[in-house]
Design a protein around this motif. Structure first.
Motif, PDB file in Angstrom:
ATOM      1  N   LEU A 193       0.644  -1.656  -0.264  1.00  0.00           N
ATOM      2  CA  LEU A 193      -0.346  -0.530   0.225  1.00  0.00           C
ATOM      3  C   LEU A 193       0.912   1.098  -0.026  1.00  0.00           C
ATOM      4  O   LEU A 193       0.258   2.522  -0.994  1.00  0.00           O
ATOM      5  N   PHE A 194       1.734   1.522   0.584  1.00  0.00           N
ATOM      6  CA  PHE A 194       2.546   2.915   0.703  1.00  0.00           C
ATOM      7  C   PHE A 194       3.434   3.118  -0.346  1.00  0.00           C
ATOM      8  O   PHE A 194       3.497   4.100  -0.786  1.00  0.00           O
ATOM      9  N   LEU A 222       0.951   4.167  -3.238  1.00  0.00           N
ATOM     10  CA  LEU A 222       0.171   5.205  -2.552  1.00  0.00           C
ATOM     11  C   LEU A 222       0.962   6.541  -3.696  1.00  0.00           C
ATOM     12  O   LEU A 222       0.853   7.187  -4.135  1.00  0.00           O
ATOM     13  N   ARG A 223       2.836   6.406  -2.801  1.00  0.00           N
ATOM     14  CA  ARG A 223       3.456   7.025  -3.871  1.00  0.00           C
ATOM     15  C   ARG A 223       3.019   6.841  -5.119  1.00  0.00           C
ATOM     16  O   ARG A 223       3.745   7.898  -5.946  1.00  0.00           O
ATOM     17  N   LEU A 224       2.548   5.879  -5.849  1.00  0.00           N
ATOM     18  CA  LEU A 224       3.077   5.072  -7.237  1.00  0.00           C
ATOM     19  C   LEU A 224       1.910   6.349  -8.269  1.00  0.00           C
ATOM     20  O   LEU A 224       1.636   7.268  -8.520  1.00  0.00           O
ATOM     21  N   TRP A 225       0.448   6.435  -7.228  1.00  0.00           N
ATOM     22  CA  TRP A 225      -0.632   6.948  -7.577  1.00  0.00           C
ATOM     23  C   TRP A 225       0.124   9.068  -7.659  1.00  0.00           C
ATOM     24  O   TRP A 225      -0.846   9.130  -8.321  1.00  0.00           O
ATOM     25  N   ALA A 226       0.277   8.886  -6.178  1.00  0.00           N
ATOM     26  CA  ALA A 226       0.992  10.537  -5.829  1.00  0.00           C
ATOM     27  C   ALA A 226       1.431  11.219  -6.853  1.00  0.00           C
ATOM     28  O   ALA A 226       1.498  12.429  -7.924  1.00  0.00           O
ATOM     29  N   LYS A 227       2.530   9.838  -7.745  1.00  0.00           N
ATOM     30  CA  LYS A 227       2.821  10.228  -9.017  1.00  0.00           C
ATOM     31  C   LYS A 227       3.042  10.588  -9.943  1.00  0.00           C
ATOM     32  O   LYS A 227       2.872  11.846 -10.601  1.00  0.00           O
ATOM     33  N   HIS A 228       1.899   9.660 -10.071  1.00  0.00           N
ATOM     34  CA  HIS A 228       1.013   9.354 -10.766  1.00  0.00           C
ATOM     35  C   HIS A 228       0.578  11.120 -12.227  1.00  0.00           C
ATOM     36  O   HIS A 228      -0.138  11.554 -12.386  1.00  0.00           O
ATOM     37  N   LEU A 231       2.387  14.097  -1.541  1.00  0.00           N
ATOM     38  CA  LEU A 231       1.927  12.980  -0.369  1.00  0.00           C
ATOM     39  C   LEU A 231       2.839  12.810   0.923  1.00  0.00           C
ATOM     40  O   LEU A 231       3.993  12.346  -0.033  1.00  0.00           O
ATOM     41  N   PHE A 232       2.811  12.801   1.900  1.00  0.00           N
ATOM     42  CA  PHE A 232       3.592  12.073   3.165  1.00  0.00           C
ATOM     43  C   PHE A 232       3.246  11.520   4.463  1.00  0.00           C
ATOM     44  O   PHE A 232       2.210  12.263   4.792  1.00  0.00           O
ATOM     45  N   PHE A 233       3.450  10.364   4.308  1.00  0.00           N
ATOM     46  CA  PHE A 233       2.806   9.745   4.903  1.00  0.00           C
ATOM     47  C   PHE A 233       2.838  10.163   6.732  1.00  0.00           C
ATOM     48  O   PHE A 233       3.957  10.091   7.409  1.00  0.00           O
ATOM     49  N   PRO A 234       1.705  10.651   6.745  1.00  0.00           N
ATOM     50  CA  PRO A 234       1.728  11.109   8.361  1.00  0.00           C
ATOM     51  C   PRO A 234       2.711  10.342   9.747  1.00  0.00           C
ATOM     52  O   PRO A 234       2.204   9.000   9.500  1.00  0.00           O
ATOM     53  N   ARG A 235       2.734  10.975  10.803  1.00  0.00           N
ATOM     54  CA  ARG A 235       3.284  10.018  11.570  1.00  0.00           C
ATOM     55  C   ARG A 235       2.100   9.789  12.945  1.00  0.00           C
ATOM     56  O   ARG A 235       2.645   8.268  13.004  1.00  0.00           O
TER      57      ARG A 235
END
Ligand SMILES: N[C@@H](CCC(=O)N[C@@H](CS)C(=O)NCC(=O)O)C(=O)O
Length: 199
Positions: free
Chosen positions: A64-65, A68-74, A79-83
């Motif tokens: 999933l991580f 999500l990064r790929l979709w944000a790039k696309h 997108l920053f995964f929150p703490r």
């Protein structure tokens, strides 16, 4: 012909919902549809349907991580995964329920952008107030309204309605009774609205 409406069931705690939220306004415009932003509680939908968050399954969570990064790039969006994850998004949803319908989208975008790009802990009242103020709302008034019964009742009613209509995750979209689950189904939603999926 009456204008069709896309109902968008959103919970700010969901990363795929954030991704979809970055695209949905443009999609609605392209298809000549109106858009109804409907806050709901994803955790309650999980409970009611016996579903669970994908991150709870280790292999799925790992994938999933990356996904999500790929979709944000696309999409070319941050997108920053929150703490703080998972986060309690109940008050954020109740604020959405305290607003007039035409302002809910602005709030949803503001709160999801704060959480998914700036690591803002949206479970905290003072953080929500800051996000609301920065988005041009009266943060203190909205926080107060979110504690009132009508906002609580509307969030519960939206969630119950969503579950009754078949919602088990987020983001979920409806055009009439046709349901689409997932940011990755936006292409199907658009094809459907363009009449390309007619049987
Ligand atoms: N492939 C979907 C994944 C969406 C997703 O995993 N959403 C989570 C919440 S962030 C969910 O509702 N999961 C329920 C499930 O996996 O059944 C997408 O691209 O949006």
């Amino acid at each position: 012909m009456t204008q069709r409406t896309i109902e968008f069931f959103w919970d700010a705690a969901s990363p795929y919902t954030y991704l979809a939220a970055t695209q949905i306004e443009a999609l609605a415009q392209r298809c000549g549809c109106s858009l109804q932003w409907r806050p709901f509680v994803l955790g309650k939908a999980f409970e009611a349907t016996g579903n669970r968050a994908p991150a709870q399954i280790p292999a799925k969570g790992k994938y999933l991580f990356k996904d999500l990064r790929l979709w944000a790039k696309h999409y070319g969006v941050p997108l920053f995964f929150p703490r703080v994850f998972p986060v309690n998004s109940l008050t954020a949803g109740r604020i959405g329920c305290a607003l007039p319908p035409e302002q809910v989208g602005r709030w949803a975008q503001a709160v999801m952008t704060a959480y998914w790009t700036r690591d803002a802990d949206i479970s905290q009242a003072e953080v929500l107030k800051g996000v609301a103020d920065a988005a041009g709302f009266d943060g203190a008034a909205l926080l107060a309204a979110a504690q009132e019964q009508p906002a609580k009742d509307l969030l519960r009613a939206n969630t119950e309605e969503a579950v009754e209509r078949g919602v088990f995750g987020a983001p979920t979209f409806f055009v009439g009774e046709q349901m689409f689950w997932g940011n990755d189904r936006l292409v199907l939603l658009e094809d459907y609205l363009n009449g390309k999926l007619a049987a």
